[in-house]
Design a protein around this motif. Structure first.
Motif, PDB file in Angstrom:
ATOM      1  N   ARG A   1       0.805  -1.099   0.088  1.00 41.44           N
ATOM      2  CA  ARG A   1      -0.163   0.156  -0.020  1.00 41.44           C
ATOM      3  C   ARG A   1       0.826   1.389   0.105  1.00 41.44           C
ATOM      4  N   GLU A   2       1.971   1.252   0.931  1.00 41.89           N
ATOM      5  CA  GLU A   2       2.646   2.638   0.893  1.00 41.89           C
ATOM      6  C   GLU A   2       3.628   2.725  -0.414  1.00 41.89           C
ATOM      7  N   LEU A   3       3.681   1.637  -1.358  1.00 43.79           N
ATOM      8  CA  LEU A   3       4.525   1.648  -2.478  1.00 43.79           C
ATOM      9  C   LEU A   3       4.835   2.952  -3.070  1.00 43.79           C
ATOM     10  N   SER A   4       3.336   3.050  -3.573  1.00 41.38           N
ATOM     11  CA  SER A   4       2.980   4.157  -4.742  1.00 41.38           C
ATOM     12  C   SER A   4       3.868   5.543  -3.908  1.00 41.38           C
ATOM     13  N   GLU A   5       3.759   5.840  -2.729  1.00 40.80           N
ATOM     14  CA  GLU A   5       4.340   7.005  -2.045  1.00 40.80           C
ATOM     15  C   GLU A   5       5.710   7.004  -2.022  1.00 40.80           C
ATOM     16  N   LEU A   6       6.042   5.613  -1.319  1.00 41.41           N
ATOM     17  CA  LEU A   6       7.545   5.500  -1.136  1.00 41.41           C
ATOM     18  C   LEU A   6       8.344   5.640  -2.394  1.00 41.41           C
ATOM     19  N   ILE A   7       7.864   5.055  -3.310  1.00 42.63           N
ATOM     20  CA  ILE A   7       8.858   5.031  -4.594  1.00 42.63           C
ATOM     21  C   ILE A   7       9.135   6.527  -5.020  1.00 42.63           C
ATOM     22  N   LYS A   8       8.126   7.559  -4.613  1.00 45.41           N
ATOM     23  CA  LYS A   8       8.363   8.954  -5.151  1.00 45.41           C
ATOM     24  C   LYS A   8       9.527   9.272  -4.263  1.00 45.41           C
ATOM     25  N   LYS A   9       9.887   8.905  -3.231  1.00 45.84           N
ATOM     26  CA  LYS A   9      10.854   9.292  -2.292  1.00 45.84           C
ATOM     27  C   LYS A   9      12.397   8.663  -2.727  1.00 45.84           C
ATOM     28  N   ARG A  10      12.090   7.631  -3.448  1.00 50.49           N
ATOM     29  CA  ARG A  10      13.425   6.834  -3.876  1.00 50.49           C
ATOM     30  C   ARG A  10      14.501   7.896  -4.747  1.00 50.49           C
ATOM     31  N   ALA A  11      13.852   8.584  -5.596  1.00 53.69           N
ATOM     32  CA  ALA A  11      14.706   9.423  -6.382  1.00 53.69           C
ATOM     33  C   ALA A  11      13.954  10.904  -6.589  1.00 53.69           C
ATOM     34  N   ALA A  12      14.827  11.790  -7.136  1.00 54.12           N
ATOM     35  CA  ALA A  12      14.093  13.156  -7.409  1.00 54.12           C
ATOM     36  C   ALA A  12      12.997  13.320  -8.263  1.00 54.12           C
ATOM     37  N   PHE A  13      13.176  12.342  -9.474  1.00 53.74           N
ATOM     38  CA  PHE A  13      12.328  12.176 -10.487  1.00 53.74           C
ATOM     39  C   PHE A  13      11.724  10.666 -10.830  1.00 53.74           C
ATOM     40  N   LYS A  14      10.362  10.892 -11.416  1.00 54.34           N
ATOM     41  CA  LYS A  14       9.781   9.406 -11.570  1.00 54.34           C
ATOM     42  C   LYS A  14       8.815   9.597 -12.895  1.00 54.34           C
ATOM     43  N   LEU A  15       8.928   8.575 -13.362  1.00 56.40           N
ATOM     44  CA  LEU A  15       7.947   8.319 -14.542  1.00 56.40           C
ATOM     45  C   LEU A  15       7.355   6.975 -14.326  1.00 56.40           C
ATOM     46  N   SER A  16       5.952   6.582 -14.357  1.00 59.58           N
ATOM     47  CA  SER A  16       5.581   5.295 -14.440  1.00 59.58           C
ATOM     48  C   SER A  16       4.522   5.221 -15.449  1.00 59.58           C
ATOM     49  N   GLU A  17       4.792   3.860 -15.660  1.00 60.15           N
ATOM     50  CA  GLU A  17       4.123   3.087 -16.712  1.00 60.15           C
ATOM     51  C   GLU A  17       2.942   2.019 -16.273  1.00 60.15           C
ATOM     52  N   ASP A  18       2.026   1.687 -17.012  1.00 62.07           N
ATOM     53  CA  ASP A  18       0.992   0.539 -16.645  1.00 62.07           C
ATOM     54  C   ASP A  18       0.853  -0.414 -17.570  1.00 62.07           C
ATOM     55  N   VAL A  19       1.841  -1.088 -18.075  1.00 62.74           N
ATOM     56  CA  VAL A  19       1.906  -2.046 -19.167  1.00 62.74           C
ATOM     57  C   VAL A  19       1.453  -3.289 -18.670  1.00 62.74           C
ATOM     58  N   ALA A  20       0.910  -4.309 -19.671  1.00 62.62           N
ATOM     59  CA  ALA A  20       0.606  -5.662 -19.128  1.00 62.62           C
ATOM     60  C   ALA A  20       0.908  -6.537 -20.286  1.00 62.62           C
ATOM     61  N   VAL A  21       1.597  -7.689 -19.719  1.00 66.03           N
ATOM     62  CA  VAL A  21       2.394  -8.693 -20.552  1.00 66.03           C
ATOM     63  C   VAL A  21       1.451  -9.903 -20.377  1.00 66.03           C
ATOM     64  N   PRO A  22       1.288 -10.910 -21.427  1.00 66.67           N
ATOM     65  CA  PRO A  22       1.012 -12.361 -20.906  1.00 66.67           C
ATOM     66  C   PRO A  22       1.753 -12.920 -19.779  1.00 66.67           C
ATOM     67  N   ARG A  23       0.936 -13.414 -18.940  1.00 63.47           N
ATOM     68  CA  ARG A  23       1.283 -13.987 -17.533  1.00 63.47           C
ATOM     69  C   ARG A  23       2.557 -14.768 -17.695  1.00 63.47           C
ATOM     70  N   SER A  24       2.688 -15.484 -18.531  1.00 63.97           N
ATOM     71  CA  SER A  24       3.902 -16.289 -18.928  1.00 63.97           C
ATOM     72  C   SER A  24       5.162 -15.431 -19.081  1.00 63.97           C
ATOM     73  N   ARG A  25       5.227 -14.223 -19.584  1.00 61.99           N
ATOM     74  CA  ARG A  25       6.094 -13.614 -19.637  1.00 61.99           C
ATOM     75  C   ARG A  25       6.578 -12.756 -18.859  1.00 61.99           C
ATOM     76  N   LEU A  26       6.221 -12.518 -17.561  1.00 61.90           N
ATOM     77  CA  LEU A  26       6.254 -11.710 -16.432  1.00 61.90           C
ATOM     78  C   LEU A  26       7.861 -11.558 -16.154  1.00 61.90           C
ATOM     79  N   ALA A  27       8.341 -12.627 -15.763  1.00 63.18           N
ATOM     80  CA  ALA A  27       9.609 -12.675 -15.267  1.00 63.18           C
ATOM     81  C   ALA A  27      10.767 -12.019 -16.424  1.00 63.18           C
ATOM     82  N   GLU A  28      10.448 -12.536 -17.711  1.00 63.85           N
ATOM     83  CA  GLU A  28      11.230 -11.924 -18.586  1.00 63.85           C
ATOM     84  C   GLU A  28      11.000 -10.492 -18.787  1.00 63.85           C
ATOM     85  N   ALA A  29       9.786 -10.062 -18.686  1.00 65.87           N
ATOM     86  CA  ALA A  29       9.490  -8.573 -18.867  1.00 65.87           C
ATOM     87  C   ALA A  29      10.483  -7.825 -17.952  1.00 65.87           C
ATOM     88  N   LEU A  30      10.278  -8.140 -16.574  1.00 66.70           N
ATOM     89  CA  LEU A  30      10.727  -7.421 -15.531  1.00 66.70           C
ATOM     90  C   LEU A  30      12.362  -7.313 -15.813  1.00 66.70           C
TER      91      LEU A  30
END
Lengths: 464, 464
Positions: B332-361
């Motif tokens: 739950r805290e992550l979205s806020e905490l991530i902002k603190k991790r660096a001065a700037f942030k861009l975020s994406e909301d992609v999706a891949v077939p489930r089987s490609r998850l680890a490869e995508a990461l």
């Protein structure tokens, strides 16, 4: 059989050109063979098309839709021909394009739980194929041994398992389609989620062959449930059966199947069917629960308790596959047996909010009695979706029978329901659409239709 | 803040006329107050609208859309302003119409498992209300305490529970809407099933406020599951977490939540968050199972086995509500905490077939490394839907960061995925739409848009 000759000349000209591109053997003009493309499984009057094209690949579909538009000839797409609302009948004549030979299963993907198929794949065959891999394609229209996926998508087909698993639209990730004129589009995706642009896939699902001809379908699959339990509960009458349905829903139970047979159907099944049913049965509920082994047992126990509270006389539980098919027999035979109950039959496919089920059944029967015809209803009680059959023997009663059907539709709308739960509007229910929807909503749909098909040539005369 | 003055004069003229009809107090022209209508929760640059109309009933919406069309002024609909793609930002200026005050729950129907609500009802409030009656509205976007149903429908919002329960579209039976120009339509139905005409409801769900302004939503509800179990599984790395996800799916398990945190997210949560996480944790899976009491226990056992086989280091199970929220804290805290991790942030909301998850990461991280920025991903692993954050501190890296985002989108498409899993295209992802969809498909959508809104005034500049 009607024979609409308005487009005959243009159809034959177009067919000659199409034949040169796709191969003459795919072009049918022999009336004897064309007769096989004249009707579906509804009460719609058959109409002989001028030409049938037996497409074997996507290029055949493209060529047909391109030349048909150039020659301004209507095209009616056809899958298994099992529709219940006249959707595949070429009421204006012209060309019927059969997709039955595009019947390859291109991919079954276990990891991503999806399948890619051509539109002519028989639904039951796809189910068998994916089940061999431990996967599951839930939609189960009654015609599943002969209907095809493309037709299921075009009609947004349902079936008994829709109560738990939803209808076809819940299982379509994406579509490959050809537009009138021959343009090709691919919509949707291979991922579970996705919100890029408008949901064109959802718009085409249930569009009854009026927007595009499907050439490929990406389907969502589930894992095959390990365990299924089948129960048959007997009731004194529909009111107590309706109460039991309400109790099941209240208890938070989600059986995969929750089918109802009213008293007339029970009587038919008792007299004509293979399964012995005690005389004092006024209604039956056929129930299936599925899932993992331990949880199915728990759910069956809870189900039995809910049925008991709902007033079931007794509950039979199938102990093995043979018993399971015996319990299903009463329901499966019904569509055929009902036909034997009287010389003439008209059937409707209405749906009402679940809570109004018992009231609907009583009002349908009363409407029949007032018009001197019999009403026998069965169907997907969990979804409030009923197949209501109007039966009569005296040919002079046909007008009264039609009036009864009108009344049944009116009653359903009156109770907050819809004119069609799963069969579609097609050709037969066009007049009812304006009873359910406003002029604005119908007008908007007509405009959308023109966006896809400006000349109005793809499956004309359907829905509106 | 940008200030697009192109429609200023016409907007003020229209606003004066609208004010006379709906009441002056609903018309906002004070720039200080208008500033509150300039942005959403995305990285889109705020734009000050010329006018805001605070609609309080349907007639206000009708009057606004009627006069805006007459004066040819753009209208941008606004719900909770919590969107993540700039959809509610009036990029062309003109009128913002706020639906926040249409916030009545009209009906909660236990027997038919449905609710009828106005578009401004806060999602979390609706959930609390229906849960009090033992009912359940599953969609749970992160912003559920402030987002509203109308916005959820416009964006087809998702959330962690989508893995088992699907996204918003699965819960919309019908819509009341006002078209540009002021025409009113009602689509859909109150029954579970229904196939009368085209599925206009599905077309409008996810249309990002470009087709119509919603004034009423008929929502499907479920029974509230009696029991929920929450688990947190620790892994050495994302590859083993990805393997565990595959194992869970293979085992036929359907947890309601299956959330992943990659190593950068885990590190952030460990350093900044409230929950203690051991140092050697390379990835986390947060899992929730729900259902009836007995079956949840069985499913937790099977889940633990699958996690074990997948290579989990250990699995924590919450024993009570306090422990449950502790396990959720990291996520739950992550979205806020991530902002603190660096001065700037861009975020994406992609999706891949489930089987490609680890490869995508792995490919996302590699793309970041090549561009000198950090990539931290978390999200809905079960659906293959990831929120991928690009982080950097040196302002000069902004171009590299943007290139990384482009690469992340390309990789996702390359793996058979989509540019947006649940946030929508809006204003920010327009350039990516043509990476995913063909010119024909985008052209068809533009034509549909014109069918609803011929002058292109409703939420212009979005999606396409």
């Amino acid at each position: 059989m009607a024979d609409n000759r308005r487009y005959r000349k243009k159809s034959l000209l177009a067919a000659a050109r199409i034949g040169r591109i796709v191969g003459e053997h795919k072009v049918i003009v022999d009336p004897d063979i064309l007769a096989g493309y004249a009707k579906d499984e509804s009460e719609a009057e058959p109409v002989l098309p001028d030409v049938a094209i037996r497409a074997e690949d996507i290029d055949d579909v493209v060529a047909t839709l391109k030349l048909a538009e150039r020659f301004e000839v209507p095209v009616t797409p056809r899958g298994g021909g099992t529709g219940k609302s006249g959707g595949a009948v070429a009421i204006r004549g012209g060309i019927v394009i059969s997709l039955a030979k595009l019947c390859r299963i291109e991919e079954i993907n276990k990891a991503d739980l999806l399948a890619v198929v051509q539109p002519g794949v028989v639904t039951g065959e796809l189910q068998a194929e994916v089940e061999r891999e431990g996967l599951f394609f839930p939609p189960d229209p009654a015609s599943l041994e002969t209907c095809v996926i493309g037709g299921n998508v075009a009609e947004n087909a349902g079936g008994p398992r829709a109560f738990k698993y939803g209808v076809t639209r819940e299982y379509v990730f994406g579509l490959d389609a050809v537009l009138m004129g021959g343009g090709r589009i691919s919509t949707g995706r291979r991922t579970v989620k996705g919100v890029a642009g408008y949901d064109l896939t959802a718009l085409m699902v249930g569009s009854e062959g009026t927007l595009a001809v499907f050439t490929g379908v990406t389907l969502r699959l589930l894992r095959l449930p390990k365990c299924v339990a089948t129960l048959l509960a007997r009731f004194d009458d529909e009111v107590s059966a309706g109460r039991a349905v309400a109790r099941i829903v209240e208890a938070g139970l989600v059986p995969r199947v929750l089918e109802l047979l009213d008293s007339a159907c029970v009587e038919t099944a008792r007299k004509e069917g293979k399964m012995p049913i005690p005389e004092d049965t006024g209604a039956l509920l056929l129930i299936e629960v599925d899932g993992e082994e331990g949880s199915v047992e728990l759910e069956v126990e809870r189900m039995a308790a809910a049925l008991d509270e709902g007033g079931a006389r007794d509950v039979l539980a199938a102990q093995d596959e043979a018993q399971r098919s015996r319990l299903w027999a009463a329901r499966r035979e019904l569509s055929e047996l009902i036909k034997k109950r009287a010389a003439f039959k008209l059937s409707e496919d209405v749906a009402v909010p679940r809570s109004r089920l018992a009231e609907a059944l009583q009002r349908y029967r009363k409407a029949g009695a007032e018009h001197g015809v019999e009403v026998a209803s069965y169907g997907h009680a969990g979804d409030g979706n009923l197949h209501v059959n109007v039966l009569w023997n005296d040919p002079d009663l046909v007008v009264k029978a039609r009036e009864t059907v009108d009344r049944i539709v009116r009653i359903s709308l009156d109770l907050g329901g819809t004119i069609t739960g799963e069969h579609g509007v097609g050709h037969l229910k066009k007049k009812y659409l304006m009873w359910e929807q406003s002029r604005e909503v119908i007008g908007l749909q007509r405009k959308l239709k023109r966006t896809f098909d400006p000349k109005g040539l793809l499956n004309p005369g359907k829905i509106f």
